[in-house]
Design a protein around this motif. Structure first.
Motif, PDB file in Angstrom:
ATOM      1  N   ARG A 216     -10.797   0.666 -15.606  1.00 21.70           N
ATOM      2  CA  ARG A 216      -9.558  -0.530 -15.213  1.00 21.70           C
ATOM      3  C   ARG A 216      -8.515  -0.671 -16.201  1.00 21.70           C
ATOM      4  O   ARG A 216      -7.533  -1.437 -16.126  1.00 21.70           O
ATOM      5  CB  ARG A 216      -9.780  -1.393 -14.978  1.00 21.70           C
ATOM      6  CG  ARG A 216      -9.590  -2.757 -14.148  1.00 21.70           C
ATOM      7  CD  ARG A 216      -8.375  -2.860 -13.065  1.00 21.70           C
ATOM      8  NE  ARG A 216      -7.715  -3.753 -12.927  1.00 21.70           N
ATOM      9  CZ  ARG A 216      -7.129  -4.008 -11.613  1.00 21.70           C
ATOM     10  NH1 ARG A 216      -6.405  -3.000 -12.310  1.00 21.70           N
ATOM     11  NH2 ARG A 216      -6.145  -5.310 -12.219  1.00 21.70           N
ATOM     12  N   GLN A 219      -5.906   1.250 -16.694  1.00 19.35           N
ATOM     13  CA  GLN A 219      -5.028   1.313 -16.057  1.00 19.35           C
ATOM     14  C   GLN A 219      -3.296   0.288 -16.446  1.00 19.35           C
ATOM     15  O   GLN A 219      -2.882   0.154 -15.593  1.00 19.35           O
ATOM     16  CB  GLN A 219      -5.517   0.808 -13.910  1.00 19.35           C
ATOM     17  CG  GLN A 219      -4.918   0.583 -13.615  1.00 19.35           C
ATOM     18  CD  GLN A 219      -4.990  -0.316 -12.003  1.00 19.35           C
ATOM     19  OE1 GLN A 219      -6.116  -1.172 -12.338  1.00 19.35           O
ATOM     20  NE2 GLN A 219      -5.538   0.838 -11.023  1.00 19.35           N
ATOM     21  N   SER A 253       4.544   1.573  -8.069  1.00 19.84           N
ATOM     22  CA  SER A 253       5.345   1.062  -8.116  1.00 19.84           C
ATOM     23  C   SER A 253       4.763  -0.608  -7.276  1.00 19.84           C
ATOM     24  O   SER A 253       4.848  -1.595  -7.031  1.00 19.84           O
ATOM     25  CB  SER A 253       6.696   0.610  -7.270  1.00 19.84           C
ATOM     26  OG  SER A 253       7.869   1.189  -7.472  1.00 19.84           O
ATOM     27  N   ARG A 254       3.372  -0.129  -6.544  1.00 21.58           N
ATOM     28  CA  ARG A 254       1.951  -0.493  -6.051  1.00 21.58           C
ATOM     29  C   ARG A 254       1.546  -1.075  -6.549  1.00 21.58           C
ATOM     30  O   ARG A 254       2.114  -2.148  -6.603  1.00 21.58           O
ATOM     31  CB  ARG A 254       1.706   0.195  -4.429  1.00 21.58           C
ATOM     32  CG  ARG A 254       2.329   0.693  -3.107  1.00 21.58           C
ATOM     33  CD  ARG A 254       2.003   1.137  -2.500  1.00 21.58           C
ATOM     34  NE  ARG A 254       1.277   1.866  -2.398  1.00 21.58           N
ATOM     35  CZ  ARG A 254       1.083   3.069  -2.337  1.00 21.58           C
ATOM     36  NH1 ARG A 254       2.989   3.008  -2.172  1.00 21.58           N
ATOM     37  NH2 ARG A 254       0.575   4.162  -2.254  1.00 21.58           N
ATOM     38  N   GLN A 255       1.232  -0.576  -7.348  1.00 19.52           N
ATOM     39  CA  GLN A 255       0.216  -0.657  -8.082  1.00 19.52           C
ATOM     40  C   GLN A 255       0.912  -1.871  -9.371  1.00 19.52           C
ATOM     41  O   GLN A 255       0.236  -2.592  -9.677  1.00 19.52           O
ATOM     42  CB  GLN A 255      -0.297   0.594  -9.318  1.00 19.52           C
ATOM     43  CG  GLN A 255      -1.233   0.035 -10.500  1.00 19.52           C
ATOM     44  CD  GLN A 255      -2.153   1.144 -10.580  1.00 19.52           C
ATOM     45  OE1 GLN A 255      -1.758   2.092 -11.938  1.00 19.52           O
ATOM     46  NE2 GLN A 255      -3.349   1.638  -9.985  1.00 19.52           N
ATOM     47  N   LYS A 257       2.906  -3.725  -8.810  1.00 21.97           N
ATOM     48  CA  LYS A 257       2.964  -4.711  -7.887  1.00 21.97           C
ATOM     49  C   LYS A 257       1.982  -6.083  -7.694  1.00 21.97           C
ATOM     50  O   LYS A 257       1.627  -6.951  -8.196  1.00 21.97           O
ATOM     51  CB  LYS A 257       3.951  -5.131  -7.313  1.00 21.97           C
ATOM     52  CG  LYS A 257       4.257  -6.335  -6.626  1.00 21.97           C
ATOM     53  CD  LYS A 257       5.442  -6.136  -4.973  1.00 21.97           C
ATOM     54  CE  LYS A 257       5.886  -7.549  -4.369  1.00 21.97           C
ATOM     55  NZ  LYS A 257       6.686  -7.622  -3.200  1.00 21.97           N
ATOM     56  N   HIS A 258       1.371  -4.949  -7.646  1.00 21.57           N
ATOM     57  CA  HIS A 258      -0.253  -5.861  -7.533  1.00 21.57           C
ATOM     58  C   HIS A 258      -1.304  -6.782  -8.980  1.00 21.57           C
ATOM     59  O   HIS A 258      -1.844  -7.222  -8.219  1.00 21.57           O
ATOM     60  CB  HIS A 258      -1.409  -4.418  -7.305  1.00 21.57           C
ATOM     61  CG  HIS A 258      -2.804  -5.142  -6.594  1.00 21.57           C
ATOM     62  ND1 HIS A 258      -3.567  -5.750  -5.616  1.00 21.57           N
ATOM     63  CD2 HIS A 258      -3.914  -5.378  -7.582  1.00 21.57           C
ATOM     64  CE1 HIS A 258      -4.869  -6.099  -6.025  1.00 21.57           C
ATOM     65  NE2 HIS A 258      -4.316  -5.224  -7.158  1.00 21.57           N
ATOM     66  N   VAL A 259      -0.533  -5.670  -9.661  1.00 13.56           N
ATOM     67  CA  VAL A 259      -1.159  -6.091 -11.091  1.00 13.56           C
ATOM     68  C   VAL A 259      -0.211  -7.667 -11.874  1.00 13.56           C
ATOM     69  O   VAL A 259      -0.995  -8.843 -12.108  1.00 13.56           O
ATOM     70  CB  VAL A 259      -1.147  -5.187 -12.519  1.00 13.56           C
ATOM     71  CG1 VAL A 259      -1.132  -5.998 -13.261  1.00 13.56           C
ATOM     72  CG2 VAL A 259      -2.600  -4.398 -12.261  1.00 13.56           C
ATOM     73  N   THR A 260       1.160  -7.557 -12.036  1.00 15.12           N
ATOM     74  CA  THR A 260       2.599  -8.366 -11.872  1.00 15.12           C
ATOM     75  C   THR A 260       2.639  -9.678 -11.123  1.00 15.12           C
ATOM     76  O   THR A 260       2.772 -10.284 -11.448  1.00 15.12           O
ATOM     77  CB  THR A 260       2.774  -7.823 -12.621  1.00 15.12           C
ATOM     78  OG1 THR A 260       3.953  -6.955 -11.823  1.00 15.12           O
ATOM     79  CG2 THR A 260       2.823  -6.086 -13.512  1.00 15.12           C
ATOM     80  N   GLY A 261       2.476  -9.101  -9.953  1.00 16.08           N
ATOM     81  CA  GLY A 261       3.173  -9.972  -8.677  1.00 16.08           C
ATOM     82  C   GLY A 261       4.811  -9.709  -8.710  1.00 16.08           C
ATOM     83  O   GLY A 261       5.273 -10.432  -7.886  1.00 16.08           O
ATOM     84  N   SER A 263       7.934  -7.169  -8.403  1.00 16.83           N
ATOM     85  CA  SER A 263       8.383  -4.983  -8.367  1.00 16.83           C
ATOM     86  C   SER A 263       8.856  -5.216  -9.895  1.00 16.83           C
ATOM     87  O   SER A 263       9.163  -5.737 -10.456  1.00 16.83           O
ATOM     88  CB  SER A 263       9.133  -5.056  -7.300  1.00 16.83           C
ATOM     89  OG  SER A 263      10.164  -5.374  -7.680  1.00 16.83           O
TER      90      SER A 263
END
Length: 277
Positions: A216, A219, A253-255, A257-261, A263
């Motif tokens: 993690r 990542q 892109s999905r990852q 946005k998931h981490v940073t909030g 895109s």
């Protein structure tokens, strides 16, 4: 990329008055170092990548590297930057007011020890990013909330520095290696052997020290590297995804946005070179 609030409109009490990222500050740029500056407020600089040095009249010069943080104090002349190193990326905040003076009075932050070493901790990076994002949203209703979050963040940095355990140096080496060659698969057993541990023991020690498993952490370092590439280059998303070892730009892109909030496109728009200073 880096914005400071208008002092005439800032809250007269405790407040966050500036926040931003600086990516790829380079020694080749004569203005890349901060030399002989005196601030009227406190500041916290978190070094995310690269290294250089910090200097003031009290402690002289000392080397700093990724995972270090510099606490800057009102009225204290200081210099810092890459200078003799090829790379420096940071996030920073500037803040003022009585609650922050109290942190100094209580010894949680100390002018005799302006450089602290919390390490590259994902929760600190995430909290810093969120604070920068919300500050740059310019919502006056958030002024007291941002001051409280800033107070908590500075306290968390001090706590992480104070809680460094006996394996801190080995974990720091592991963190550095987990941030390298991000396009390649992770060889956890080889990494663990390099610091004298078995793979399973390393996972446990790392998670206990850093708060998340090694995979993690790697990542999140990919995401940190992606932020730097988005802010400083015009590379297409597909190229960035390949450079960081993602199977395609959609998963990247999905990852992200998931981490940073945000895109990747929104992050580039808000924090890229074209966003201004």
């Amino acid at each position: 990329m880096a914005r400071i609030a208008n002092p005439s409109r800032a809250d007269p009490g405790s407040a966050l008055i500036g926040a931003g990222h600086i990516f790829n500050k380079s020694r080749s740029n004569p203005a890349s170092g901060t030399i002989g500056r005196v601030l009227p407020a406190y500041a916290l600089v978190y070094l995310l990548e690269g290294g250089g040095h910090y200097e003031d009249d009290a402690i002289g010069r000392r080397a700093v590297s990724a995972g270090d943080a510099i606490v800057l104090f009102p009225g204290m002349r200081h210099s810092y930057g890459p200078f003799d190193q090829p790379l420096w990326s940071e996030c920073w905040i500037i803040f003022r007011g009585g609650v922050f003076s109290q942190l100094e009075a209580e010894g949680l932050i100390d002018r005799s020890r302006p450089v602290i070493t919390p390490g590259l901790r994902p929760e600190l990076i995430a909290a810093f990013d969120a604070l920068i994002r919300d500050f740059n949203g310019h919502d006056p209703r958030l002024v007291p909330v941002l001051a409280a979050r800033t107070h908590g963040l500075v306290a968390d940095f001090a706590r992480c520095d104070q809680e460094r355990g006996p394996r801190a140096d080995a974990i720091a080496v592991a963190c550095a290696r987990l941030g390298e060659a991000l396009d390649r698969p992770l060889d956890l057993e080889r990494l663990a052997r390099g610091i004298g541990l078995g793979a399973e023991r390393f996972r446990k020690v790392f998670a206990l020290s850093v708060g998340i498993p090694p995979a993690r952490y790697r990542q999140l370092r990919r995401i940190d590297r992606a932020k730097q590439l988005l802010a400083t280059t015009l590379k297409p998303l597909a190229a960035i995804a390949r450079e960081l070892g993602y199977c395609d730009e959609y998963f990247f892109s999905r990852q992200f946005k998931h981490v940073t909030g945000l895109s990747p496109a929104r992050f580039r728009r808000d924090f890229g070179a074209s966003a201004g200073a």
